[in-house]
Design an enzyme around this catalytic site. Sequence first.
Site, PDB file in Angstrom:
ATOM      1  N   CYS A  74      -1.684   9.199   2.182  1.00  0.00           N
ATOM      2  CA  CYS A  74      -1.509   8.658   0.799  1.00  0.00           C
ATOM      3  C   CYS A  74      -2.607   8.830  -0.341  1.00  0.00           C
ATOM      4  O   CYS A  74      -2.864   8.926  -1.364  1.00  0.00           O
ATOM      5  CB  CYS A  74      -1.142   7.438   0.890  1.00  0.00           C
ATOM      6  SG  CYS A  74      -2.320   6.243   1.575  1.00  0.00           S
ATOM      7  N   GLU A  80       0.880  -1.286   0.004  1.00  0.00           N
ATOM      8  CA  GLU A  80      -0.042  -0.024   0.200  1.00  0.00           C
ATOM      9  C   GLU A  80       0.941   1.272  -0.068  1.00  0.00           C
ATOM     10  O   GLU A  80       1.483   1.590   1.075  1.00  0.00           O
ATOM     11  CB  GLU A  80      -0.872   0.033   1.136  1.00  0.00           C
ATOM     12  CG  GLU A  80      -1.714  -1.102   1.241  1.00  0.00           C
ATOM     13  CD  GLU A  80      -2.958  -1.169   0.133  1.00  0.00           C
ATOM     14  OE1 GLU A  80      -3.062  -0.065  -0.270  1.00  0.00           O
ATOM     15  OE2 GLU A  80      -3.702  -2.211  -0.154  1.00  0.00           O
TER      16      GLU A  80
END
Length: 481
Positions: A249, A211
Amino acid sequence: MGEEVEESIDGLRQSFRTGRTRSVAWRKSQLGSIVRLVSENEEKIFSALYQDLGKHPVECYRDELGVVLKSAAYALRNLDKWVAPKKGNLPLLFFPARGQVIPEPLGVVLVISSWNFPISLALDPVIGAISAGNAVVLKPSELAPACSAFLAEHVPLYLDTKAVKVVEGGVDMGERLLRQRWDKIFFTGGPKGGQIVMSAAARYLTPVTLELGGKCPTILDTLSDAYDVKIMVKRIAGGKWGPCCGQACIGVDYILVERKFSATLIELLRRTIKKFYGENPQSSKSICRIVNRDHFERLKSMLKDPAVADSIKFGGSMDEEILFIEPTILLDPPLDSELMMSEIFGPLLPIITVDNIQESIEFINSRPKPLAIYAFTKNEAFKQRIIKETSSGSITFNDVMVQFVCDELPFGGVGQSGFGRYHGKYSFDTFSHEKAVMRRGFFPELEPRYPPWNDFKLRFIRLAYRFNYLGLLLLMLLSRR
């Protein structure tokens, strides 16, 4: 310390081999313990998050505690259904036979979490790993030391210490852990860290979920409807500066808008910033600080380029003592600048103008695939173009970041923004192996499957592949020849 870590991993592997983690009862008990861990230590978690990042309790609950509680509750509600074997529909050619797909745990897994959401990004993957019946080692980020210490102290008080362990440490400890043999590695971080994880995993052919991040663009189609525009700008501002001061993110990295709307957009963003954080954002308790001096200097260096500095239209002030950077808006900074070439991960918001908003698709496609694309538009044809002509981990229309909290949708990247997916059932699948099981009897026996070969057997096999169902009876009769 190294020998202790290796002994701990060996202990986890022994526990897993006994079947300790496989029972649904054990999994549910651990998920319930995670709920209690978070619920009973709310104030301690608030304090740790404030120490590490300056997060307000409301932001803590929205982005950290609430996420964990929601995920654990969702897993508890659905676990019986997830673990149940699924029927495999076999061709009649195999009659009499039955097929099943049985999810089984992978084994001992490593979860390496990030510092920007140090509670939710640590415990959310652990929920998936436990739901699937694995033993787990959690390595929290050393860049959020108070949260790391909280997890190291409290996880053993609530979870089964023979199957779940927390290992603290910095880069050296991370490297030591990566040298061990794992059945799965789940990593949340940046692309450089992802490369290190993949290189280490290759030694044992360990499957990984990465991720990572990426420059998440926001397409703003029009500023015509007054009410819609107010909502658009509020959501964009919330998605840029609301989660951890831009250190997210999936946060808004930059905006694409038609040139004729840029001045209006900047003014509306300026007003929204003041509404959110007051005339002096530095004194606001509703905005986080930069995580540490290295990240502060990285962001500061992005603005050193004179051409970038000249593009600042709002904000730009900094306080090195408290690691604060004001929400900053920039208009058309150089596209080859560090600001536009790397993920910002901070409160700097570039606005990139185009003559026609349709050009935004080409702009996005000229850059690495993002983790998320956000697009504010009512144009259904434009939505379809964005879906069909771009590649990203996810697309959200007319909002930002909300996809992250949807357990029914997979979360993950593509290309440089990562690979693999989790959340809800997808977390369970990420930490499971779907094992195929076929059960057959001894009659009938199809002789054409065996040598010696002849033309008839070739015709038979051709028909078998072509007519799995309709030709079954005929094939069975012919097979007796």
